[in-house]
Design an enzyme around this catalytic site. Structure first.
Site, PDB file in Angstrom:
ATOM      1  N   LYS A 268       3.250   9.591   0.411  1.00  0.00           N
ATOM      2  CA  LYS A 268       3.787   7.724   0.018  1.00  0.00           C
ATOM      3  C   LYS A 268       2.634   7.651   0.001  1.00  0.00           C
ATOM      4  O   LYS A 268       1.638   7.178   1.122  1.00  0.00           O
ATOM      5  CB  LYS A 268       4.661   6.884   1.033  1.00  0.00           C
ATOM      6  CG  LYS A 268       4.217   5.848   0.173  1.00  0.00           C
ATOM      7  CD  LYS A 268       5.306   4.938   1.802  1.00  0.00           C
ATOM      8  CE  LYS A 268       4.972   3.652   1.710  1.00  0.00           C
ATOM      9  NZ  LYS A 268       5.870   2.475   2.791  1.00  0.00           N
ATOM     10  N   ASP A 273       0.300  -3.219   0.695  1.00  0.00           N
ATOM     11  CA  ASP A 273       2.103  -2.891   0.401  1.00  0.00           C
ATOM     12  C   ASP A 273       2.025  -4.778   0.841  1.00  0.00           C
ATOM     13  O   ASP A 273       2.076  -4.496   2.658  1.00  0.00           O
ATOM     14  CB  ASP A 273       2.863  -2.138   1.273  1.00  0.00           C
ATOM     15  CG  ASP A 273       4.352  -3.092   1.135  1.00  0.00           C
ATOM     16  OD1 ASP A 273       4.670  -3.357   0.212  1.00  0.00           O
ATOM     17  OD2 ASP A 273       4.950  -2.377   2.244  1.00  0.00           O
ATOM     18  N   LYS A 280       5.584  -9.456   2.916  1.00  0.00           N
ATOM     19  CA  LYS A 280       5.798  -9.839   4.195  1.00  0.00           C
ATOM     20  C   LYS A 280       5.135 -10.859   5.137  1.00  0.00           C
ATOM     21  O   LYS A 280       4.237 -12.362   4.259  1.00  0.00           O
ATOM     22  CB  LYS A 280       5.026  -8.348   4.538  1.00  0.00           C
ATOM     23  CG  LYS A 280       5.116  -6.825   4.090  1.00  0.00           C
ATOM     24  CD  LYS A 280       4.538  -6.178   4.992  1.00  0.00           C
ATOM     25  CE  LYS A 280       4.523  -5.040   4.628  1.00  0.00           C
ATOM     26  NZ  LYS A 280       6.139  -4.727   5.425  1.00  0.00           N
ATOM     27  N   ASP A 291      -0.480   1.795   4.306  1.00  0.00           N
ATOM     28  CA  ASP A 291       1.255   1.947   4.213  1.00  0.00           C
ATOM     29  C   ASP A 291       0.729   3.522   2.375  1.00  0.00           C
ATOM     30  O   ASP A 291       1.879   3.992   1.672  1.00  0.00           O
ATOM     31  CB  ASP A 291       1.249   0.477   3.447  1.00  0.00           C
ATOM     32  CG  ASP A 291       3.071   0.864   2.989  1.00  0.00           C
ATOM     33  OD1 ASP A 291       3.472   1.958   3.766  1.00  0.00           O
ATOM     34  OD2 ASP A 291       3.718   1.002   2.139  1.00  0.00           O
ATOM     35  N   ASP A 350       9.954  -5.049  -0.345  1.00  0.00           N
ATOM     36  CA  ASP A 350       9.373  -4.312   0.494  1.00  0.00           C
ATOM     37  C   ASP A 350      10.390  -3.116   1.483  1.00  0.00           C
ATOM     38  O   ASP A 350       9.560  -2.527   1.512  1.00  0.00           O
ATOM     39  CB  ASP A 350       9.637  -5.644   1.747  1.00  0.00           C
ATOM     40  CG  ASP A 350       7.926  -5.001   2.408  1.00  0.00           C
ATOM     41  OD1 ASP A 350       7.761  -4.012   2.030  1.00  0.00           O
ATOM     42  OD2 ASP A 350       8.411  -5.582   3.881  1.00  0.00           O
ATOM     43  N   GLU A 352       9.965  -0.182  -0.896  1.00  0.00           N
ATOM     44  CA  GLU A 352       9.453   0.666  -2.686  1.00  0.00           C
ATOM     45  C   GLU A 352       9.004   1.519  -2.380  1.00  0.00           C
ATOM     46  O   GLU A 352       8.884   1.996  -3.059  1.00  0.00           O
ATOM     47  CB  GLU A 352       7.862  -0.652  -2.377  1.00  0.00           C
ATOM     48  CG  GLU A 352       6.899  -0.626  -2.370  1.00  0.00           C
ATOM     49  CD  GLU A 352       6.853  -0.490  -0.396  1.00  0.00           C
ATOM     50  OE1 GLU A 352       6.018   0.457  -0.120  1.00  0.00           O
ATOM     51  OE2 GLU A 352       7.914  -1.468  -0.033  1.00  0.00           O
ATOM     52  N   ARG A 354      10.944   4.125  -0.974  1.00  0.00           N
ATOM     53  CA  ARG A 354      11.623   5.351  -1.252  1.00  0.00           C
ATOM     54  C   ARG A 354      11.657   5.011  -2.961  1.00  0.00           C
ATOM     55  O   ARG A 354      12.082   5.991  -3.858  1.00  0.00           O
ATOM     56  CB  ARG A 354      12.645   5.294  -0.876  1.00  0.00           C
ATOM     57  CG  ARG A 354      13.384   3.305  -1.476  1.00  0.00           C
ATOM     58  CD  ARG A 354      14.484   2.843  -0.279  1.00  0.00           C
ATOM     59  NE  ARG A 354      13.422   2.494   1.260  1.00  0.00           N
ATOM     60  CZ  ARG A 354      14.383   2.120   2.035  1.00  0.00           C
ATOM     61  NH1 ARG A 354      15.489   2.184   2.089  1.00  0.00           N
ATOM     62  NH2 ARG A 354      13.466   1.632   3.352  1.00  0.00           N
TER      63      ARG A 354
END
Length: 501
Positions: A268, A273, A280, A291, A350, A352, A354
Site C-alpha cells: 500500500k 492520507d 482525519k 501511510d 478514510d 481507502e 483497502r
C-alpha cells in the site's frame, strides 16, 4: 561501515577497542575472564570497587589496560546470564555501537557475538548484531543543512566467532545482514521523505532506480490512463481528489531464470492520507506520510532480494496514490466498481487503503502467482490490538501463514496471527452494493482483511497489517524499516538459502 568476522583469542587482538561482556552481578564473561587474567586482575578489581554492576546496557570504557594490546577495552553490561534473550541482545549491540561511535575508536573487535542467547546459533547472533548496528547508526538527515557528525566515526567492526570452523557461517551471516540492512535503509529513507517530495511519481522513480541498477530487474509503471482501461475504479476513486497522479509500479525480479511462478509482494503506497472527505483529526496528521509504509517495505525487500541475488522469481507492486479532499474527491455514499467487477459502498473515505489494494490484488492475478503477500498500514485497530511490537498477520492459507510466522521468529521481526473467520464477513454487508468498505467499530483489523480476502480467491494469500510497526512516534519519530527483515527471511527460506535456526 565495514563489518567482518574472525576467530581469535582476545589477548592477541591489536585494535582501537575490544568489546567484552560482563554479567550481573559483576560476573565476567569467558572472554572478559581471559583479559582479566592477562591484565593480572585489573578488570575484576575494578568490578569489586563497584565501577560496573553488569546490568543490561551499562558501559565502562577502559584505556591502556595492563598487558592488553588494544588501546581500549569496553566492558558491556549484559544483565543476568541465563536471562539474556533476543531483545536484550539486540539492545546491547545497538548501545555498544553507539558508545563506540562516541569514543573516537575507528575500529573495534567485538566478542559479544560469543554470548549465549537461548536457542540461537552463531549465524543468528552475527546477523542480528550487524542489523542492529546498522539500525542504531541510521539517521535521516538528507534534508538538514547542518548535520551532526561523530568526532571520529566508527568505520569497522569485527565480530569474533568461537572457532575457525564457524567462519564461513559468520561470513554468510554478515553478507545476509548487509543486504537486509540495505533494504531496511531503503525502506526508511523512502518512508521518512516528506509528502511534498515523496508522491506516487517519486515512488515510481525509486522503482525505476532498481531497474537501472540491477540486470535481473525490470520495472513498468501503470498510470491512470491504463488503470481506466483495466477498470480499476476503486483505486482511481481514492486518488481522484489529488493533483498527484496515481501510479502503480511493477518491479519484476527474474532470479530463477525460468518461467516458475513468482512470489508477489503488494505494498500500500498512500504517500499522504488526509482521510479525504472523511478528514482525519489535525493532531498527528503529519505522520500520515507513513501511510505508504507498505510500499516502502516492499521496495526495501526487493532491494535486499536483488542484493542477495536469490534464485527465485519475485514481483513487487507499489500501489502509489494520495488521498486528499477536493471538489473532485470521492465521497461517503459513493458506490465504486472494482477491477474484479464487485461493487463497494463507501461508508468512510478514510478506509481507502483497502480500496487501492483490492484492485492491485486483482491486477496481480495475471502473473499466476505462487503466493501473494500484501503489506499495508491498514488499520488503527491493529495498533490498539498489538501495539508497536507485532505486525498483524491474517491469511486464508495456513501453510503460507506458518511460513511467515517462522520467518518472523527467525528474523526477530515479529508477527502475530489473527483470525480470518467467515463469521466476520457479515459486518461488511451493504443494502446497496455487494459490500461496504467498513465493517463497523468491532474487529477492524479482521474486517479489513475480510474485505481484501474477497479479491484473493485465485491464489494463496496473506496480509500483513503494519500500522503499529512501520514507524515510531514521539521524540524519536521515524520509520522502523519493518517488515523488510521478515519478508527477506521469507524469501531466503523460499529460495533454500536460509541459514540458522
Amino acid at each position: 561501515m565495514e563489518f567482518s568476522v574472525k576467530s581469535g583469542s582476545p589477548e592477541k587482538q591489536r585494535s582501537a577497542c575490544i568489546v567484552v561482556g560482563v554479567f550481573e552481578p559483576r560476573r565476567l564473561s569467558g572472554t572478559a575472564e581471559q583479559l582479566d587474567e592477562i591484565s593480572e586482575g585489573y578488570i575484576s578489581n575494578l568490578l569489586r570497587k563497584g565501577d560496573l554492576e553488569g546490568k543490561s546496557g551499562q558501559m565502562l570504557l577502559l584505556h591502556h589496560v595492563p598487558n592488553i594490546l588494544s588501546e581500549r577495552v569496553l566492558l558491556v553490561g549484559c544483565g543476568k546470564e541465563r536471562e539474556l534473550d533476543e531483545r536484550q541482545y539486540r539492545q546491547i549491540i545497538t548501545k555498544t555501537i553507539n558508545t563506540l561511535n562516541e569514543t573516537g575508536s575507528m575500529e573495534a573487535v567485538c566478542f559479544l557475538s560469543e554470548l549465549h542467547v537461548k536457542g540461537r546459533d552463531i549465524y543468528w547472533k552475527v546477523r542480528q548484531a550487524v542489523e542492529a548496528a546498522q539500525d542504531g547508526l541510521y539517521s535521516f538527515d538528507s534534508l538538514k543543512t547542518r548535520k551532526a557528525e561523530a568526532r571520529r566515526p566508527l568505520r569497522k567492526v569485527v565480530f569474533n566467532v568461537p572457532t575457525r570452523r564457524e567462519l564461513p557461517i559468520g561470513e554468510r551471516a554478515v553478507s545476509h545482514a548487509l543486504a537486509i540492512a540495505e533494504g531496511i535503509t531503503t525502506c526508511k529513507n523512502v518512508a521518512n521523505m516528506p509528502p511534498n517530495i515523496c508522491n506516487p511519481a517519486y515512488l515510481a522513480e525509486q522503482a525505476k532506480i532498481l531497474e537501472n541498477d540491477y540486470d535481473k530487474v525490470t520495472t513498468t509503471i501503470v498510470d491512470e490512463k491504463e488503470m481506466e482501461e483495466l477498470g480499476m475504479g476503486s483505486y482511481l476513486a481514492v486518488g481522484r481528489g489529488s493533483v498527484n497522479e496515481s501510479l502503480m509500479s511493477i518491479i519484476k525480479y527474474d532470479g530463477a531464470g525460468d518461467d516458475s511462478k513468482p512470489l508477489v509482494l503488494v505494498g500500500k503506497g498512500l504517500t499522504f492520507d488526509s482521510g479525504g472527505i472523511s478528514l482525519k483529526p489535525g493532531a498527528g496528521m503529519d505522520e500520515m506520510k507513513y501511510d505508504m509504509g507498505g510500499a516502502a517495505g516492499v521496495l526495501g525487500a526487493m532491494h535486499a532480494l536483488v542484493e542477495l541475488n536469490l534464485p527465485i522469481n519475485v514481483i513487487g507492486v507499489l500501489a502509489g496514490c494520495e488521498n486528499m479532499p477536493s471538489s473532485n474527491a470521492y465521497r461517503p455514499g459513493d458506490i465504486l466498481t472494482t477491477m474484479s467487477g464487485q461493487t463497494v459502498e463507501v461508508l468512510n473515505t478514510d478506509a481507502e487503503g483497502r480500496l487501492v489494494l483490492c484492485d492491485a490484488l486483482t491486477y496481480v492475478e495475471r502473473f499466476n502467482p505462487e503466493a501473494v503477500i500484501d503489506v499495508a498500514t491498514l488499520t488503527g485497530a491493529c495498533v490498539v490490538a498489538l501495539g508497536a511490537h507485532a505486525t498483524g498477520l491474517l491469511s486464508s492459507h495456513n501453510p503460507l501463514a506458518h511460513e511467515l510466522l517462522n520467518a518472523s521468529e527467525q528474523s526477530g521481526d515479529r508477527a502475530w496471527r489473527m483470525p480470518l473467520w467467515d463469521d466476520y464477513q457479515d459486518q461488511l454487508e451493504s443494502p446497496f452494493a455487494d459490500f461496504t468498505n467498513l465493517g463497523g467499530k468491532e474487529a477492524g483489523t479482521i474486517t479489513a482483511a475480510c474485505f481484501l480476502s474477497r479479491f484473493t480467491k485465485k491464489y494463496n494469500w496473506a496480509h500483513l497489517d503494519i500500522a503499529g510497526t512501520a514507524w515510531r512516534s514521539g521524540k524519536n519519530k521515524g520509520a522502523t524499516g519493518r517488515p523488510v527483515s521478515m519478508l527477506t527471511q521469507f524469501l531466503l527460506n523460499r529460495s533454500g538459502q536460509e541459514q540458522g535456526e
